[in-house]
Design an enzyme around this catalytic site. Structure first.
Site, short mmCIF file in Angstrom:
data_model
loop_
_atom_site.label_atom_id
_atom_site.label_comp_id
_atom_site.label_asym_id
_atom_site.label_seq_id
_atom_site.Cartn_x
_atom_site.Cartn_y
_atom_site.Cartn_z
N ASP A 1 -37.27 16.66 -82.78
CA ASP A 1 -36.58 15.50 -83.39
C ASP A 1 -37.54 14.32 -83.54
OD1 ASP A 1 -36.41 15.91 -80.66
OD2 ASP A 1 -34.55 14.81 -80.39
N ASP B 1 -38.94 26.32 -90.44
CA ASP B 1 -38.24 26.39 -91.72
C ASP B 1 -37.80 24.99 -92.15
OD1 ASP B 1 -37.02 27.39 -93.93
OD2 ASP B 1 -35.44 28.47 -92.88
#
Ligand code: NAD
Length: 333
Positions: free
Chosen positions: A203, A227
């Site tokens: 994050d 991804d």
């Protein structure tokens, strides 16, 4: 002798963009394309969206150029893209993201390579329903795959004269699985004292990438974060239309754009062919055709800098064919 390469046109916009890329590549060096179809369209005939002949062709030729393939959401067959990567053990997904001339973005100085582990994590596809109202998905992280991808990232960094590798994880929460990924990356880093190593929680990584992407060099991530973060990185430098990718294993390599099949644009001669053309550049580099790769790269950069043959996503009105024809015209004879 011409290289023999498997061509998987894909579906949606796949056939039109791979056709454009093949024309560009054919204009710099001869390639014998072995065309094999996969995806939903072949199910009626072969009962499977990834028939054995596709795998056999890639195994034999060792190199493939691939268009995107549609995967039904929440139902239907397992992703052909994921299965192909697992079946051929294409363990490293490499997605470079760097500023290109003529594409104005919010950021300058972006020159990143995302190295994504391609065979396990939540993409192992082990999930099941628990009763009617719950579902469980199993995240697999192994020492073997984590060490292998970390080593791949450091070797790539060293080969390309890169300075830093950042391992991205969520080991504060997933202490065992992401913890193992991080432990392996740290161990591998010890063998590469010439390259700076750091790690970052995923994050925080996303925030830092949209604040100061120029501070990052090579990122190595487990499959799912890789991804997501690679699409984010594509967005930093002009979007999916210019984001190439490579799936690399020890025995074969499949080159394909980061983007999907964009079904709403299929057959409309509309989307940007550069992501697959640039995947072709990566393919030529992999084949040792450095001069041909450089020729196409310079032609792409010229077309982007001239800004007269750009597709809609880059603010222009040209179609797929016009843009790829402009690239071919910019290749010196
Ligand atoms: P997508 O990448 O197909 O499209 C997302 C957006 O990006 C769309 O708005 C589209 O207009 C735009 N876009 C994509 N490629 C572009 C290009 N070359 N030029 C200009 N604009 C472009 O993503 P999606 O809609 O989430 O997925 C569609 C299908 O593709 C899904 O079935 C998905 O599973 C599949 N997919 C396949 C691959 C692959 O084959 N490797 C990768 C990603 C998604």
């Amino acid at each position: 002798m011409a290289h023999r390469v498997t061509l998987i046109p894909g579906d949606g916009v796949g056939p039109e963009i791979t056709r454009a890329a093949c024309r560009v590549i054919d204009s710099v060096l001869p390639v014998e394309w072995e065309v094999v179809e996969a995806g939903e369209a072949v199910i009626p005939e072969y009962g499977n969206p990834l028939p054995d002949y596709v795998l056999e062709s890639v195994k034999k030729n060792k190199v493939a150029l691939k268009g995107p393939l549609t995967t039904p959401v929440g139902k239907g067959f397992r992703s052909v893209n994921v299965t192909l990567r697992q079946e051929l053990d294409l363990y490293a997904n490499v997605r470079p993201a760097r500023n290109l001339p003529g594409i104005s973005t919010r950021y300058d100085g972006v020159d990143l390579i995302v190295v994504r582990e391609n065979t396990e994590d939540l993409y192992a596809g082990i999930e099941h329903r628990v009763g009617r109202d719950a579902a469980e998905s199993i995240k697999i992280i192994t020492r073997e795959a984590s060490t292998r991808i970390a080593r791949f990232a450091f070797e790539l960094a060293r080969r390309q004269g890169r300075k830093k590798v950042t391992a991205v994880h969520k080991a504060n929460i997933m202490k065992l699985s992401d913890g193992l990924f991080l432990e392996c990356a740290r161990q591998v880093a010890e063998s590469y004292p010439d390259i700076i190593f750091e790690d970052m929680i995923v994050d925080a990584m996303c925030m830092k990438l949209v604040q100061s992407p120029e501070n990052y060099d090579v990122l190595v991530l487990p499959n799912l974060y890789g991804d997501i973060v690679s699409d984010l990185c594509a967005g930093l430098v002009g979007g999916l239309g210019v984001a190439p990718g490579a799936n690399i294993g020890d025995a074969a390599a499949v080159f394909e754009p980061v983007h999907g099949s964009a079904p709403k644009h299929a057959g409309r001669n509309k989307v940007n062919p550069l992501a697959v053309i640039l995947s072709g550049v990566l393919m030529l580099q992999h084949l040792g055709e450095v001069e041909a790769a450089g020729c196409i790269m310079r032609a792409v950069e010229q077309v982007l800098a001239e800004k007269t043959h750009l597709t809609y996503d880059l603010g222009g009105t040209a179609g797929t064919d016009e843009m790829s024809a402009a690239v071919i015209a910019a290749i010196p004879r």
